[in-house]
Scaffold this motif. Structure first.
Motif, short mmCIF file in Angstrom:
data_model
loop_
_atom_site.label_atom_id
_atom_site.label_comp_id
_atom_site.label_asym_id
_atom_site.label_seq_id
_atom_site.Cartn_x
_atom_site.Cartn_y
_atom_site.Cartn_z
N VAL A 161 0.83 -1.20 0.00
CA VAL A 161 0.00 0.00 0.00
C VAL A 161 0.87 1.25 0.00
N GLN A 162 1.90 1.22 0.84
CA GLN A 162 2.82 2.35 0.95
C GLN A 162 3.42 2.70 -0.42
N LEU A 205 -8.48 3.95 -5.20
CA LEU A 205 -9.75 3.31 -4.82
C LEU A 205 -10.06 2.12 -5.73
N LYS A 206 -9.73 2.23 -6.99
CA LYS A 206 -9.94 1.11 -7.92
C LYS A 206 -9.05 -0.07 -7.53
N TYR A 207 -7.79 0.22 -7.24
CA TYR A 207 -6.84 -0.82 -6.80
C TYR A 207 -7.32 -1.45 -5.50
N TYR A 208 -7.78 -0.61 -4.58
CA TYR A 208 -8.25 -1.09 -3.28
C TYR A 208 -9.47 -2.01 -3.43
N GLU A 209 -10.45 -1.58 -4.20
CA GLU A 209 -11.69 -2.35 -4.34
C GLU A 209 -11.48 -3.65 -5.10
N SER A 227 -8.51 -5.30 -5.87
CA SER A 227 -7.40 -6.19 -5.55
C SER A 227 -7.08 -6.28 -4.06
N PHE A 228 -6.91 -5.13 -3.43
CA PHE A 228 -6.39 -5.12 -2.07
C PHE A 228 -7.43 -5.51 -1.02
N VAL A 231 -7.28 -8.51 2.02
CA VAL A 231 -7.26 -8.16 3.45
C VAL A 231 -8.45 -8.79 4.17
N GLN A 232 -9.59 -8.76 3.52
CA GLN A 232 -10.80 -9.31 4.14
C GLN A 232 -10.68 -10.82 4.35
N GLU A 233 -10.18 -11.53 3.34
CA GLU A 233 -10.15 -13.00 3.41
C GLU A 233 -8.96 -13.54 4.16
N PHE A 234 -7.79 -12.91 4.03
CA PHE A 234 -6.57 -13.50 4.55
C PHE A 234 -5.97 -12.76 5.75
N VAL A 235 -6.62 -11.69 6.20
CA VAL A 235 -6.18 -11.00 7.41
C VAL A 235 -7.34 -10.88 8.40
#
Length: 345
Positions: free
Chosen positions: A132-133, A187-191, A193-194, A198-202
């Protein structure tokens, strides 16, 4: 592609009995002309004498030239297939609830998913933060302070990754979208891919375990350093590298065997104390007898109830505490609360 499989490593490691210790997978660089990808695990049978922590052990390794999906798939599929074979004198096994943890390397994670379709997976939050950074800094050009705010909204105590339920997740998600309203590219990258990762594996694993602690691939990173120390921080030719990696793993198992007779750096945990043997008796055993004792210990992968065992501070003596909370006379009967004593006249 060359797998490194010492004789103690014919099967992968046991999935830890506690889900907070997933198997770590990582790729190591600068050991020679090959990459080295290894599976590492916490050995829950022993503790370090000094720190009382479970030591980190190296499992199956792969020496490879490229980091393609095809290469990783061959490695993990070979491990998966090996599990179907009846191999005895091994310590390394996989539990039915196996869980892998890794960096967010696409080819590797896809290979793990396809080779172990029922396995749970986690992603290293340190590497996710770094991703993300870099994206915010290099691709979008977000200021330092704004990057910190965005990252905290994702990984902070009240962030998306730490959400206790779907409501809190949705609230943090909405807050992040408001913060990034002026950055549609992110926001496109976040929705797309990211956020799903994060939701499934963190977030999902943390909610399952009831913790907010962010998992990192530190065990694998520690093993990477051990490998580099083993080669004295100098690139090796392939045959020499294989020999040094084998010796490194072999030394771990020598220490593990030494724990059976109170020698070396490790001590057996309470649930395996029945394999303890006095050092003086151990020295009288033949090599074949020692091998059988060690193999019996390695093959014991049964779950045990944690007995009320008291262990001496040096780890040499253990006894089962059978004492009752209240001392009673022999044949003493416990009187029900509702039973009245006979009325005296």
């Amino acid at each position: 592609m060359k797998p490194v499989v010492p004789h103690q490593m014919q099967k992968p490691p046991p999935s830890p009995t506690e889900s907070e210790h997933p198997l770590g997978v990582d790729r190591t660089f600068n050991l020679g002309s090959f990459y080295v990808t290894s599976i590492v695990y916490k050995n829950l049978r022993v503790n370090r004498k000094e720190t009382k922590d479970h030591p980190i052990f190296a499992g199956p390794m792969l020496l490879h030239k490229d980091a393609s999906y095809k290469t990783y798939r061959a490695f993990f599929s070979n491990i998966s297939a090996t599990l179907e074979l009846p191999i005895n004198n091994v310590e390394l096994r996989l539990h039915e609830n196996i869980e892998f943890g890794s960096d967010d390397e696409k080819a590797m994670t896809k290979a793990i998913e396809n080779a172990f379709p029922t396995a749970k997976r986690r992603l290293c939050t340190k590497h996710l933060k770094d991703n993300v950074q870099h994206y915010l800094q290099d691709r979008v050009g977000v200021s330092t302070q704004e990057r910190k705010t965005i990252i905290n909204t994702i990984f902070g105590d009240q962030g998306i990754a730490s959400a206790d339920d779907t409501l809190q997740f949705a609230r943090a998600d909405s807050e992040l979208k408001d913060l990034c309203a002026n950055h549609p590219q992110f926001l496109k990258y976040y929705e797309q891919s990211f956020k799903p990762r994060v939701q499934e594996f963190v977030n999902a694993p943390n909610r399952r375990l009831g913790t907010k602690q962010m998992w990192t691939n530190n065990n694998a990173e520690s093993m990477n350093r051990v490998m580099k120390v083993a080669v004295n921080w100098k690139p090796q030719h392939a045959p020499d590298l294989v020999d040094k990696l084998f010796d490194m793993v072999d030394f771990q198992f020598i220490n593990l065997r030494s724990a059976l007779h109170h020698s070396g750096d490790y001590m057996l945990v309470n649930s395996y104390k029945q394999y303890t043997i006095a050092d003086a008796i151990w020295k009288t055993k033949s090599d074949e007898e020692k091998r059988k004792l060690f193999n019996s210990f390695l093959q014991d992968n049964k779950k045990r109830k944690h007995e009320n065992i008291i262990t001496s501070s040096d780890g040499l003596y253990s006894v089962v505490n059978k004492a009752k909370s209240i001392a009673k006379k022999p044949m003493q009967r416990k009187r029900p609360r509702t039973e009245r004593a006979e009325k005296r006249h």
